[in-house]
Design a protein around this motif. Sequence first.
Motif, PDB file in Angstrom:
ATOM      1  N   LEU A  45       0.600  -1.193   0.041  1.00  0.00           N
ATOM      2  CA  LEU A  45       0.038   0.077  -0.262  1.00  0.00           C
ATOM      3  C   LEU A  45       0.687   1.001  -0.077  1.00  0.00           C
ATOM      4  O   LEU A  45       0.153   2.008  -0.452  1.00  0.00           O
ATOM      5  CB  LEU A  45      -0.803  -0.113   1.177  1.00  0.00           C
ATOM      6  CG  LEU A  45      -2.584  -0.956   1.202  1.00  0.00           C
ATOM      7  CD1 LEU A  45      -3.090  -1.007   2.221  1.00  0.00           C
ATOM      8  CD2 LEU A  45      -3.051  -1.040   0.182  1.00  0.00           C
ATOM      9  N   ILE A  46       1.689   1.810   0.413  1.00  0.00           N
ATOM     10  CA  ILE A  46       3.136   2.002   0.780  1.00  0.00           C
ATOM     11  C   ILE A  46       3.572   2.913  -0.760  1.00  0.00           C
ATOM     12  O   ILE A  46       3.684   3.221  -1.386  1.00  0.00           O
ATOM     13  CB  ILE A  46       4.352   2.205   2.097  1.00  0.00           C
ATOM     14  CG1 ILE A  46       3.429   2.562   3.393  1.00  0.00           C
ATOM     15  CG2 ILE A  46       4.842   3.455   2.193  1.00  0.00           C
ATOM     16  CD1 ILE A  46       4.440   1.854   4.415  1.00  0.00           C
ATOM     17  N   ASP A  47       3.788   1.255  -0.891  1.00  0.00           N
ATOM     18  CA  ASP A  47       4.737   1.576  -2.525  1.00  0.00           C
ATOM     19  C   ASP A  47       3.928   1.611  -3.705  1.00  0.00           C
ATOM     20  O   ASP A  47       4.430   2.544  -4.629  1.00  0.00           O
ATOM     21  CB  ASP A  47       5.375  -0.338  -2.570  1.00  0.00           C
ATOM     22  CG  ASP A  47       6.254  -0.678  -1.996  1.00  0.00           C
ATOM     23  OD1 ASP A  47       6.737  -0.107  -0.907  1.00  0.00           O
ATOM     24  OD2 ASP A  47       6.913  -1.432  -2.683  1.00  0.00           O
ATOM     25  N   VAL A  48       2.396   1.093  -4.023  1.00  0.00           N
ATOM     26  CA  VAL A  48       1.901   2.238  -4.869  1.00  0.00           C
ATOM     27  C   VAL A  48       1.489   2.980  -3.946  1.00  0.00           C
ATOM     28  O   VAL A  48       0.477   4.043  -4.954  1.00  0.00           O
ATOM     29  CB  VAL A  48       0.790   1.056  -5.064  1.00  0.00           C
ATOM     30  CG1 VAL A  48       1.350   0.196  -5.261  1.00  0.00           C
ATOM     31  CG2 VAL A  48      -0.211   1.106  -3.840  1.00  0.00           C
ATOM     32  N   ALA A  54      -9.058  -5.069  -2.859  1.00  0.00           N
ATOM     33  CA  ALA A  54      -9.578  -4.416  -2.177  1.00  0.00           C
ATOM     34  C   ALA A  54     -11.233  -5.520  -1.670  1.00  0.00           C
ATOM     35  O   ALA A  54     -11.584  -5.612  -3.174  1.00  0.00           O
ATOM     36  CB  ALA A  54     -10.199  -3.665  -2.727  1.00  0.00           C
ATOM     37  N   ALA A  55     -11.152  -6.034  -0.348  1.00  0.00           N
ATOM     38  CA  ALA A  55     -12.335  -6.249  -0.092  1.00  0.00           C
ATOM     39  C   ALA A  55     -13.096  -5.225   0.436  1.00  0.00           C
ATOM     40  O   ALA A  55     -12.279  -3.915   1.113  1.00  0.00           O
ATOM     41  CB  ALA A  55     -12.185  -7.022   1.135  1.00  0.00           C
ATOM     42  N   ASP A  80      -5.020  -6.145   0.205  1.00  0.00           N
ATOM     43  CA  ASP A  80      -3.848  -5.575   0.445  1.00  0.00           C
ATOM     44  C   ASP A  80      -4.893  -4.998   1.203  1.00  0.00           C
ATOM     45  O   ASP A  80      -3.856  -4.374   2.473  1.00  0.00           O
ATOM     46  CB  ASP A  80      -3.750  -5.444  -0.791  1.00  0.00           C
ATOM     47  CG  ASP A  80      -3.109  -6.286  -1.653  1.00  0.00           C
ATOM     48  OD1 ASP A  80      -2.488  -6.739  -1.415  1.00  0.00           O
ATOM     49  OD2 ASP A  80      -3.177  -5.656  -3.235  1.00  0.00           O
ATOM     50  N   VAL A  81      -6.346  -4.574   0.904  1.00  0.00           N
ATOM     51  CA  VAL A  81      -7.142  -3.828   2.337  1.00  0.00           C
ATOM     52  C   VAL A  81      -7.892  -4.156   2.054  1.00  0.00           C
ATOM     53  O   VAL A  81      -8.612  -4.594   1.042  1.00  0.00           O
ATOM     54  CB  VAL A  81      -6.803  -1.575   1.484  1.00  0.00           C
ATOM     55  CG1 VAL A  81      -7.491  -2.031  -0.448  1.00  0.00           C
ATOM     56  CG2 VAL A  81      -7.348  -1.378   2.570  1.00  0.00           C
ATOM     57  N   PHE A  82      -8.751  -3.952   3.099  1.00  0.00           N
ATOM     58  CA  PHE A  82     -10.191  -3.897   3.897  1.00  0.00           C
ATOM     59  C   PHE A  82     -10.698  -2.086   4.402  1.00  0.00           C
ATOM     60  O   PHE A  82     -10.705  -1.381   4.860  1.00  0.00           O
ATOM     61  CB  PHE A  82     -10.305  -4.634   4.939  1.00  0.00           C
ATOM     62  CG  PHE A  82     -11.257  -5.006   5.558  1.00  0.00           C
ATOM     63  CD1 PHE A  82     -12.573  -4.374   5.977  1.00  0.00           C
ATOM     64  CD2 PHE A  82     -11.763  -6.797   4.761  1.00  0.00           C
ATOM     65  CE1 PHE A  82     -14.461  -5.039   6.102  1.00  0.00           C
ATOM     66  CE2 PHE A  82     -13.096  -7.460   5.317  1.00  0.00           C
ATOM     67  CZ  PHE A  82     -14.407  -6.941   5.791  1.00  0.00           C
TER      68      PHE A  82
END
Length: 409
Positions: free
Chosen positions: A217-220, A330-331, A360-362
């Motif tokens: 998440l930080i990389d993108v 993403a969820a 990767d993220v909720f």
Amino acid sequence: KDDSSLETIVRKIQDSMTLSKKHKFWETQPVGQFKDIGDTSLPEGLIEPPTPLFEVKQEPYNLPSPYEWTTCDMDSEDTCTEVYNLLKNNYVEDDENMFRFNYSKEFLSWALRPPGYYKSWHIGVRAKASKKLVAFITGIPARIRVRDEVVRMAEINFLCVHKKLRSKRLAPVMIKEVTRRVHLENIWQAAYTAGVVLPTPITTCQYWHRSLNPKKLIDVGFSRLGPRMTMSRTIKLYKLPDSPATPGFRKMELRDVPAVTRLLRNYLSQFVVSPDFDENDVEHWLLPTEGVVDSYLVESPETNDVTDFCSFYTLPSSILGNQNYSILKAAYSYYNVSTKTPLLQLMNDALIVAKQKDFDVFNALDVMRNESFLKELKFGPGDGQLHYYLYNYRIRNALSPSELGLVLL
Ligand SMILES: CNCCCN(C)c1ncc(F)c(N2CC(C(=O)NCc3cnc4ccccn34)C2)n1
């Protein structure tokens, strides 16, 4: 008299600046108007009575000449692929154009074919010359309860105009056309959401994000390293157990539909606006579908009762312009019910299984009782707001997100 006179030009610019065109359109529609906010003399509910069906416009609205209407048959693999590609390349992006929703074909097929759906509400626009699909808008039928009244509505979604055809004023005519086709089925209300403010939101929700893969998440550029935080400290902060904590936590199965329907109907009755799901709806919307929707329940080991339920849907985003990654997995929190297991523990188990499935993220909106777990489970507030709207149904005072029990896809 001279129309090109300077003051005329200045006035035109001022007009367009003040009331942007979208408000010009929405001021002609039976929706709550900004000028009516606070006017308690206006009754809640229906704004305009139904038109007799023979008076509903029988023929489609006119499109600009190079374009033609088409009905998108979502049962056809080829049409599904055309719709998928149009949305993949032209649908909603974040404000910095770093991400764009990438709804999958399976997801679209599921989202647009609930019990009682109408093919005629899956509306496309093609270029006559190339036959290319250049725009899309959809409706699906839904029974929505507002306070103690169940109303048959259309849920309007997936309005998308090709990037090359923006500001040709296609959206208003597409909205009028889907409204016309909904009226032909004797339905007079609708529900929809937007990331922009239109006349007039029934509530405005905030997105919250829980990092599952903080390094990616930080990389993108989805999130940033916190102040005084290192990457390894951040990874440790978001670490989750390998398996759910709640005894009896398991995937939902077909045999659970009656129990989950009872549980969900009872739970949703506390909210001002919520879907009026029956067993057919629950089977369609909540039975796990690989890569589309995941749902889990808690079956009490002592009594075998179904006491709790949680679900999330899969909505990846394309990552625009990153060398190492192209998809953000993403969820999105869907419907959650807790009667025995604390909601905090239930949602932590949802995070755990989402991490196991490599999300990767909720994401979650601050609707229903979500506020009670967001901060404690390390969700951070997002930049996106989601405004909810009803068409031809007035809610006297805007709701707080916690009074809303409706999640649109
Ligand atoms: C009923 N239909 C609503 C669904 C459309 N939904 C999910 C949506 N509508 C407006 C938003 F503000 C939004 N946000 C999720 C939050 C988020 O994740 N923001 C970063 C991000 C990652 N990918 C994208 C793609 C588009 C926009 C933001 N993106 C903000 N979600």
